[in-house]
Design an enzyme around this catalytic site. Structure first.
Site, mmCIF file in Angstrom:
data_model
loop_
_atom_site.group_PDB
_atom_site.id
_atom_site.type_symbol
_atom_site.label_atom_id
_atom_site.label_comp_id
_atom_site.label_asym_id
_atom_site.label_seq_id
_atom_site.Cartn_x
_atom_site.Cartn_y
_atom_site.Cartn_z
ATOM 1 N N SER A 240 0.838 -1.197 0.000
ATOM 2 C CA SER A 240 0.000 0.000 0.000
ATOM 3 C C SER A 240 0.880 1.256 0.000
ATOM 4 C CB SER A 240 -0.961 -0.056 1.198
ATOM 5 O OG SER A 240 -1.995 0.881 1.060
ATOM 6 N N ASP A 458 -8.572 -4.757 -5.924
ATOM 7 C CA ASP A 458 -8.093 -3.975 -4.782
ATOM 8 C C ASP A 458 -8.920 -2.704 -4.626
ATOM 9 O OD1 ASP A 458 -6.551 -2.355 -2.964
ATOM 10 O OD2 ASP A 458 -4.825 -3.612 -3.423
ATOM 11 N N HIS A 488 -7.179 -6.127 -0.595
ATOM 12 C CA HIS A 488 -6.090 -5.156 -0.608
ATOM 13 C C HIS A 488 -4.764 -5.888 -0.495
ATOM 14 C CE1 HIS A 488 -4.132 -1.377 -0.293
ATOM 15 N NE2 HIS A 488 -3.941 -1.396 1.011
#
Length: 520
Positions: A240, A458, A488
């Protein structure tokens, strides 16, 4: 309500839980054998190495590893874990000046194979504590630990690294009643006053540190870590926001790039408004996938949720004790379940209960995202996230500009768009220090191949960002791997194809062919 842009939310999302059963598509060819490093990209002259001006007292410091203590609500990890602190400059423009401490944690290699070095992790945020998170997820990295020391850290401004705290738990809970999608002048005034008060609290707590919590400085810290750990090249896994941090490191130190994996990729070309639009699309896409999976029409199901949120905006539901489920808390509860497909049943229960007048389930989900424990204590991740994000982001959207864009945001996502639209102005409203850039520079000519992993489902970092990251890193550097899955992140989510490809890269230096696809 926390910002969702670039937030890993790994603890709540379960990124490393076992997920879908998948097959493997695309070529696995490419890279070198185990005895050779990954091939380098095209040779061009990089920027000067920022570490070359640092004093030897920093670049040659010896780390004093010892036992780890409990962190926040997390107990101390087992004896296999060691912790220490690293000294880095507060201001890299003054390398001989004041220093700050960065907290580190490691587990030594199990020694089942020839040791490669240290593998550094950043799990996202910005604002996530690697010191508390790595032990929780280490079992998923058992194969990598055979040849790497697993290492993570709290970036500057986070948790054990002189973390920023902007308001008390009592003030945080009180702020939950502030409407994040204001409908009246009075609600607008309260919304922007709360934003300004938050920034003022950060400035009081952090002082001069608030001007030195940028991603660029965190990347510079990572190179000091590399040297203190005794590694010639940096081997790294970023998730991320950690992909942005890894991309910035590659830009600053292209010749020091070892084996870098970027999973759940932030689009480096987007400004703050672009990030908000990307996430509105990503969460709407994930919500529609959930609705389809439960036999609902995505458009009709989305409108049903919109109607629920509007009712909550006017009349919050009773939930737990004297607390109520507000519109903002309900949206947070919905959002957290979209980070991982295994959380979809919890979303079904939460929505069904809310339709019956009980907000407890969605409130519990929101509390998990906000890291609020039953005693009413909150983590400071959102404080660090905002401090880092607003130091990075130069763009300062005005309230008028945000209001003008609301129709466009609602068109992108009827459920998440309005919140995302207002957030572009509220997040850094009246912030005490200026931002540094509109978008992130990650070009890394001359670096070794960097593995960029995108997931088509995602919600938080839509998969389109992976291709843009690979392109921005440069020809011969960015190598994209796509997983057709949900949630994710991709590594550790149940795909033998993804895990095998990443392991081959990190353990053997074998980069896949650019564009390889792992299918569900």
């Amino acid at each position: 309500m926390p910002r969702f842009v670039r937030s890993a939310a790994l603890a709540a999302a379960g990124v490393l839980m076992a997920g879908l059963a998948v097959g493997c598509g695309g070529s696995s060819d490419g890279g070198e054998d185990d005895a050779k490093p990954a091939p380098t990209g095209p040779e061009q002259s990089p920027e000067p190495d920022p570490s070359s001006t640092l004093p030897a007292s920093l670049t040659s410091q010896k780390l004093d590893w010892g036992g780890c203590k409990a962190t926040g609500s997390e107990p101390a990890p087992g004896s296999e874990w060691q912790c220490t602190t690293l000294k880095v400059p507060l201001d890299y423009a003054k390398p001989d000046g004041e220093t700050i401490d960065v907290a580190l944690i490691r587990a030594r290699s199990t020694g089942k194979g020839e040791r490669i070095g240290s593998l550094l992790f950043n799990f996202g945020g910005p604002g996530g504590s690697g010191v508390s998170m790595l032990p929780s997820f280490a079992d998923s990295y058992g194969t990598l630990r055979e040849r790497y020391d697993l290492v993570s850290f709290d970036p500057r401004g986070v948790a054990g690294s002189e973390g920023v705290r902007c308001r008390s738990d009592k003030e945080t809970q009180a702020a939950e009643s502030v409407d994040a999608t204001p409908d009246t002048p009075a609600e607008e005034k309260a919304y922007f006053k709360d934003a300004a008060d938050f920034g003022a609290g950060c400035a009081r707590d952090a002082g001069k540190l608030l001007s030195h919590v940028s991603t660029v400085e965190a990347a510079q810290d990572m190179d000091v870590m590399r040297q203190a750990l005794g590694d010639k090249k940096l081997h790294y896994m970023g998730v991320s926001y950690g992909t942005e941090l890894g991309g910035v490191y590659a830009h600053l130190f292209p010749k020091k790039v070892g084996r870098l994996t970027l999973d759940a990729v932030v689009d480096p070309t987007a400004d703050s408004v672009g990030h908000a639009k990307n996430q509105a699309r990503g969460f709407q896409r994930a919500l529609e996938n959930y609705l389809k999976s439960s036999g609902q029409d995505p458009k009709a199901g989305s409108q049903k949720i919109v109607r629920l949120l509007k009712r909550l905006d006017a009349n919050p539901l009773p939930a737990s004790g004297d607390r109520k489920l507000t519109q903002s808390l309900a949206l947070t509860g919905i959002t957290v379940t979209l980070y991982n497909k295994e959380s979809w049943p919890a979303l079904t229960r939460g929505l069904e209960q809310a339709e019956k007048g009980d907000g407890a389930a969605l409130l519990q989900l929101a509390d998990s995202y906000n890291e609020r424990d039953p005693s009413g204590s909150y983590s400071t991740q959102s404080h660090s996230q905002r401090s880092i994000g607003c130091r990075d982001d130069k763009q300062r959207t005005t309230p008028a500009e945000a209001k003008a864009r609301l129709p466009e945001f609602r068109e992108i996502s009827p459920v998440f768009g309005e919140f995302m639209g207002w957030d572009t102005a509220g997040w850094c409203h009246d912030w005490p220090v200026p931002g540094l850039h509109d978008s992130t520079e990650v070009s890394a000519p001359g670096a070794a191949p960097v593995l960029v992993v995108g997931n088509t489902g995602d919600p938080a970092t839509p998969y389109e960002g992976a291709r843009k990251m690979a392109d921005e890193l440069g020809k011969g550097v960015g190598v994209e791997l796509t997983w057709k899955g949900e949630g994710h992140g991709a590594y550790g989510s149940g795909s033998d194809c993804v895990d095998g490809t990443v392991n081959d890269y990190l353990l053997k230096g074998k980069a896949p062919q650019d564009g390889k696809i792992c299918e569900t």
